[in-house]
Write an enzyme that holds these catalytic residues in place. Structure first.
Site, short mmCIF file in Angstrom:
data_model
loop_
_atom_site.label_atom_id
_atom_site.label_comp_id
_atom_site.label_asym_id
_atom_site.label_seq_id
_atom_site.Cartn_x
_atom_site.Cartn_y
_atom_site.Cartn_z
N LYS A 11 33.71 12.47 22.90
CA LYS A 11 33.76 13.29 24.06
C LYS A 11 34.63 14.49 25.40
O LYS A 11 35.79 14.24 25.15
CB LYS A 11 33.22 12.09 25.23
CG LYS A 11 32.25 11.73 24.75
CD LYS A 11 31.97 10.08 26.01
CE LYS A 11 30.51 9.81 25.03
NZ LYS A 11 29.47 9.12 26.77
N TYR A 51 20.68 12.53 26.34
CA TYR A 51 20.84 11.78 27.32
C TYR A 51 19.39 11.45 27.63
O TYR A 51 19.42 10.98 29.02
CB TYR A 51 21.83 11.70 28.23
CG TYR A 51 23.39 11.50 27.43
CD1 TYR A 51 23.24 9.97 27.09
CD2 TYR A 51 24.01 12.23 27.70
CE1 TYR A 51 24.38 9.84 26.26
CE2 TYR A 51 25.28 12.16 27.02
CZ TYR A 51 25.58 10.76 26.10
OH TYR A 51 27.05 10.59 25.89
N PHE A 59 23.69 7.08 37.00
CA PHE A 59 24.38 8.03 36.38
C PHE A 59 24.44 9.00 35.66
O PHE A 59 25.54 10.10 35.36
CB PHE A 59 25.35 6.81 35.32
CG PHE A 59 24.91 6.07 34.20
CD1 PHE A 59 24.63 6.92 33.23
CD2 PHE A 59 24.37 4.80 34.24
CE1 PHE A 59 24.47 6.34 31.91
CE2 PHE A 59 23.54 4.30 33.46
CZ PHE A 59 23.53 4.96 32.21
N THR A 93 30.68 -0.23 25.21
CA THR A 93 30.70 0.93 26.13
C THR A 93 31.47 1.37 28.13
O THR A 93 32.60 2.31 27.88
CB THR A 93 29.23 1.19 26.84
OG1 THR A 93 28.33 0.98 26.23
CG2 THR A 93 29.26 2.21 27.79
N ARG A 104 38.13 2.83 23.41
CA ARG A 104 37.71 2.80 23.76
C ARG A 104 38.52 1.82 24.64
O ARG A 104 38.91 2.07 25.58
CB ARG A 104 36.09 2.29 24.23
CG ARG A 104 34.72 3.25 23.63
CD ARG A 104 33.75 2.94 23.89
NE ARG A 104 32.46 3.98 24.33
CZ ARG A 104 31.17 3.91 23.77
NH1 ARG A 104 31.17 2.77 23.03
NH2 ARG A 104 30.21 4.69 23.99
N ASN A 114 34.06 7.81 28.41
CA ASN A 114 34.80 6.61 27.55
C ASN A 114 35.17 6.97 25.66
O ASN A 114 34.44 6.06 24.52
CB ASN A 114 33.96 5.57 27.11
CG ASN A 114 32.46 5.91 26.90
OD1 ASN A 114 32.44 7.22 27.35
ND2 ASN A 114 31.72 5.13 26.68
N HIS A 117 30.91 8.82 21.97
CA HIS A 117 29.61 8.23 21.57
C HIS A 117 29.16 7.88 20.19
O HIS A 117 29.17 8.93 19.33
CB HIS A 117 28.81 9.64 21.91
CG HIS A 117 27.04 9.19 21.98
ND1 HIS A 117 26.59 8.63 22.89
CD2 HIS A 117 26.27 9.59 21.23
CE1 HIS A 117 25.18 8.22 22.00
NE2 HIS A 117 25.30 8.24 21.05
P1 CMP Z 1 27.03 6.48 25.47
O1 CMP Z 1 27.78 5.46 24.41
O2 CMP Z 1 27.12 8.54 25.72
O3 CMP Z 1 25.70 6.71 26.32
C1 CMP Z 1 25.35 6.73 27.65
C2 CMP Z 1 26.57 6.76 28.58
O4 CMP Z 1 26.44 6.61 29.76
C3 CMP Z 1 27.59 5.66 28.60
O5 CMP Z 1 27.80 5.87 26.38
C4 CMP Z 1 29.27 5.87 28.87
O6 CMP Z 1 29.50 7.40 29.01
C5 CMP Z 1 27.68 6.06 30.64
N1 CMP Z 1 27.62 5.84 31.91
C6 CMP Z 1 28.42 5.72 32.67
N2 CMP Z 1 28.05 4.73 33.63
C7 CMP Z 1 27.56 3.73 32.69
C8 CMP Z 1 26.65 2.65 33.25
N3 CMP Z 1 26.86 2.04 34.38
N4 CMP Z 1 26.14 1.86 32.37
C9 CMP Z 1 25.99 2.47 30.66
N5 CMP Z 1 26.39 3.57 30.12
C10 CMP Z 1 27.42 4.32 30.96
#
Ligand code: CMP
Length: 140
Positions: A11, A51, A59, A93, A104, A114, A117
């Site tokens: 990312k 997404y 979010f 996550t 992470r 984070n 992905h």
């Molecule tokens: P990712 O695995 O890319 O999938 C969705 C992304 O949403 C997650 O990683 C985070 O980077 C982002 N995100 C931001 N806020 C939240 C949250 N409260 N819960 C889960 N994912 C979140």
């Protein structure tokens, strides 16, 4: 266990800090092979489409803005149990909940920024891989 493929994204928070090699090293040393990889800048439309499953989450808007804030590196990994292995190496996550030694835990700045992905199932991996790569771009 079977040989699987999964989609990974490094990312913008990680590309900004020049962590692509350090992150790839974690995956490769765990036995995952990078069988496709490209660096690109997501448009808002592409981030929203990728997404879309999170469209109703609070979010979603911030996440799409963050994912377009800098370059990403999209990758296909191949290996034994690649989906689960990738998720184990990434960690939870939320970096505050990620286990020691995970990407992470060591690199993420926040739950949003984070660093990586990874697909959450073999079925979603197929869809996510096809979102970024044609068959001819994946060289096993
Ligand atoms: P990712 O695995 O890319 O999938 C969705 C992304 O949403 C997650 O990683 C985070 O980077 C982002 N995100 C931001 N806020 C939240 C949250 N409260 N819960 C889960 N994912 C979140």
């Amino acid at each position: 266990m079977a040989i699987e493929r999964t989609l990974s994204i490094i990312k913008p928070d990680a590309t900004r800090r020049n962590l692509t090699g350090a992150i790839n090293q974690r995956f490769e040393s765990a036995g995952l092979r990078i069988v496709a990889q490209k660096r690109l800048r997501l448009t808002r439309e592409r981030a929203e489409a990728f997404y879309e499953v999170h469209k109703e989450r609070p979010f979603y808007g911030d996440l799409c803005a963050f994912m377009t804030s800098g370059p990403v590196v999209v990758q296909v990994f191949e290996g034994e149990d690649a989906v689960a292995k990738n998720r184990e190496i990434m960690g939870a996550t939320n970096p505050a909940e990620a286990a020691d030694g995970t990407i992470r835990k060591d690199f993420a700045e926040s739950i949003e920024a984070n660093s990586v992905h990874g697909s959450d199932s073999a079925e979603n991996a197929k869809t996510e891989i096809a979102f970024f790569f044609s068959d001819g771009e994946i060289v096993g």
